[in-house]
Design a protein around this motif. Structure first.
Motif, PDB file in Angstrom:
ATOM      1  N   ARG A   3      -0.473   7.024   1.694  1.00 35.02           N
ATOM      2  CA  ARG A   3      -1.521   6.971   1.253  1.00 35.02           C
ATOM      3  C   ARG A   3      -2.246   7.123   0.789  1.00 35.02           C
ATOM      4  NH1 ARG A   3      -5.232   5.274   5.701  1.00 35.02           N
ATOM      5  NH2 ARG A   3      -7.634   6.158   5.122  1.00 35.02           N
ATOM      6  N   LEU A  36      -5.200   1.071   5.808  1.00 36.74           N
ATOM      7  CA  LEU A  36      -3.771   0.930   5.831  1.00 36.74           C
ATOM      8  C   LEU A  36      -3.265   1.357   7.550  1.00 36.74           C
ATOM      9  CD1 LEU A  36      -4.639   2.288   2.874  1.00 36.74           C
ATOM     10  CD2 LEU A  36      -2.454   2.901   2.745  1.00 36.74           C
ATOM     11  N   ASN A  58      -1.291   2.554  10.164  1.00 36.64           N
ATOM     12  CA  ASN A  58       0.197   3.376  10.145  1.00 36.64           C
ATOM     13  C   ASN A  58       1.033   2.835  10.644  1.00 36.64           C
ATOM     14  OD1 ASN A  58       1.341   6.068  11.287  1.00 36.64           O
ATOM     15  ND2 ASN A  58       0.172   6.750  10.162  1.00 36.64           N
ATOM     16  N   LYS A  84       0.702  -1.287  -0.531  1.00 35.05           N
ATOM     17  CA  LYS A  84      -0.095   0.444   0.274  1.00 35.05           C
ATOM     18  C   LYS A  84       0.546   1.405  -0.055  1.00 35.05           C
ATOM     19  CE  LYS A  84      -4.007  -2.449   0.836  1.00 35.05           C
ATOM     20  NZ  LYS A  84      -4.434  -2.199   1.568  1.00 35.05           N
ATOM     21  N   ASN A  85       1.895   1.149   0.814  1.00 31.27           N
ATOM     22  CA  ASN A  85       2.669   2.264   0.895  1.00 31.27           C
ATOM     23  C   ASN A  85       3.576   3.184  -0.178  1.00 31.27           C
ATOM     24  OD1 ASN A  85       2.059   1.743   4.063  1.00 31.27           O
ATOM     25  ND2 ASN A  85       1.639   4.439   3.457  1.00 31.27           N
TER      26      ASN A  85
END
Length: 475
Positions: free
Chosen positions: A462, A405, A407, A360-361
């Motif tokens: 993000r 997502l 963190n 994702k990131n």
């Protein structure tokens, strides 16, 4: 004397509660056989630390088999495609009349086993296969419509119903048989292309059934009741760390289930929240094997959700290498990746966190991370590794919603609140105060301690991931 029976051992390196070994022993004297297929293991990305673990456990198993007068034969076949011929040749040499083995579930493994069964039957020899890695045969649980489950919660309800009606028992080890005029082979200490594990790795993961049983009993005594509360804390000893023993079959899933039931007064769906949570983890393991068999595309490096094949993954070798080497500038990610490189194992919460960070990131293809994990993990398992990666990347069954997502900074503060895990694995930050250890440090401090600056901005990365997934969902 009854005819000799061969027992083909694979990921079931134990004497106790081994379905194939026990049933073979009921038919006549047994000769155990283990096939080395290094070329296939390398093609399947099996980690050197896992191969080392197999060999060490094979040596321990050979000693245990010797006390039962069961010879152990070891044959190097190179690749899985030569297994049938090697086993038939051994059967001919020993005048063996039957072959017993426990099923495995990858596509190549299923094809190999089907070929072995077919050729033994064609030769007029008995071939018997057993469900041993799992509590249920992977095609036995179906929805009311007769289709495979795609959602874990529905699968679990059916599994609970099956366990209520029939709880699988644990089999004893075979009885000591009369000695055969055969010698046993000595397992090699090391194989080409698979370097030996480090002394630390061998110390962390001692070999043999006795070591596995001791670890299981200690976990049930010390940590099982609090498992639900501590399992997400990498700074605590809150997990069982039994996965290497389950993956390689040093322990059976039935032994683990019964150990938990003893603590939880025979209950698996109620009672101690810790015991229920751990039993559910055993069922997740079961579910991912079930997905592997019923949806074979996941064995072919394909997404469980075909639409997600269109995600525009980035090509960024430098970012991938920084992630692999634990140099992303995000302390919890780097600590986890260094734990993996050093020990061959990673805490499960951190597996999800690192997988989501990559997919994702960084918006890098989850398959590159899946492959890297398999090449490092002592408990590398195609079904569980693939299932976890696809969950994190929102491409799989029961996947995290694409907008979820993790963190890495808030996750670190929540699950490593004092920074103890980070300090253990990121030596550059060993003296960093708790107030600042979870977040990337100012440039001046980074230069002083040789810790890298963050390789991405979390907010913009993000949004980049959300945009990619939104566009996928938009007609």
């Amino acid at each position: 004397m009854n005819a000799i029976q061969l027992c083909w051992l694979r990921n079931d390196l134990r004497c106790t509660d081994n379905q194939a070994l026990w049933h073979a022993s009921q038919q006549g004297p047994v000769v155990a056989v283990w096939l080395i297929s290094g070329d296939t293991w390398k093609a399947h990305d099996d980690a050197p630390v896992k191969i080392d673990f197999w060999l060490r456990n094979l040596r321990e198993l050979g000693l245990s088999l010797a006390t039962l007068n069961i010879p152990l034969r070891i044959i190097d076949v190179g690749t899985w495609s030569h297994c049938a011929e090697a086993l038939l040749e051994l059967a001919s040499q020993l005048n063996a009349q039957g072959l017993f083995f426990n099923d495995e579930y990858g596509i190549h493994e299923q094809a190999r086993d089907a070929e072995v069964e077919r050729k033994f039957q064609h030769a007029g020899l008995d071939c018997r296969r057993f469900t041993d890695q799992l509590l249920f045969a992977p095609t036995s649980l179906k929805t009311q419509a007769g289709t495979p489950f795609k959602v874990f919660s529905q699968f679990r309800r059916q599994a609970y119903a099956q366990l209520h009606s029939h709880l699988p028992a644990c089999l004893p080890a075979p009885q000591r048989q009369s000695a055969l005029p055969l010698t046993s082979d000595t397992p090699p200490a090391q194989l080409d292309d698979f370097p030996a594990a480090s002394p630390l790795q061998q110390q962390l993961w001692p070999a043999g059934e006795a070591a596995a049983q001791q670890r299981l009993e200690q976990f049930c005594h010390d940590a099982l009741m609090d498992y639900h509360a501590t399992r997400d804390r990498p700074d605590l000893q809150g997990t069982s760390q039994l996965s290497p023993y389950l993956v390689s079959g040093i322990l059976s899933v039935r032994q683990c289930l019964h150990a938990a039931l003893r603590v939880n007064q025979g209950e698996f769906a109620s009672g101690s929240p810790g015991a229920v949570a751990w039993i559910n983890e055993l069922l997740w393991r079961e579910f991912y094997k079930y997905i592997l068999v019923n949806f074979p595309r996941v064995s072919r490096h394909r997404a469980f959700r075909p639409a997600t094949e269109a995600i525009p993954w980035r090509n960024d070798p430098a970012a991938l290498e920084a992630w692999q080497q634990g140099r992303t500038g995000f302390p919890i990610i780097d600590a986890a990746m260094r734990q993996l490189a050093t020990t061959g194992w990673m805490h499960n919460r951190l597996r999800m966190l690192c997988a989501m960070f990559l997919s994702k990131n960084l918006l890098l293809d989850w398959r590159s991370g899946e492959r890297w994990f398999m090449r490092q993990l002592i408990d590398g398992d195609l079904a569980a590794n693939n299932g976890g990666w696809q969950w994190s990347a929102s491409t799989g069954t029961d996947a995290a919603p694409y907008f979820r997502l993790f963190n890495p900074i808030s996750q670190a503060r929540k699950f490593d609140p004092q920074g103890d895990f980070i300090r253990q694995w990121v030596s550059e930050l060993a003296n960093t105060p708790t107030v600042s250890i979870h977040a990337p440090q100012p440039d001046s401090l980074l230069k002083d301690n040789d810790y890298p600056a963050p390789i991405i901005d979390l907010a913009s990365s993000r949004e980049r991931a959300l945009t990619a997934f939104r566009e996928l969902a938009t007609p």
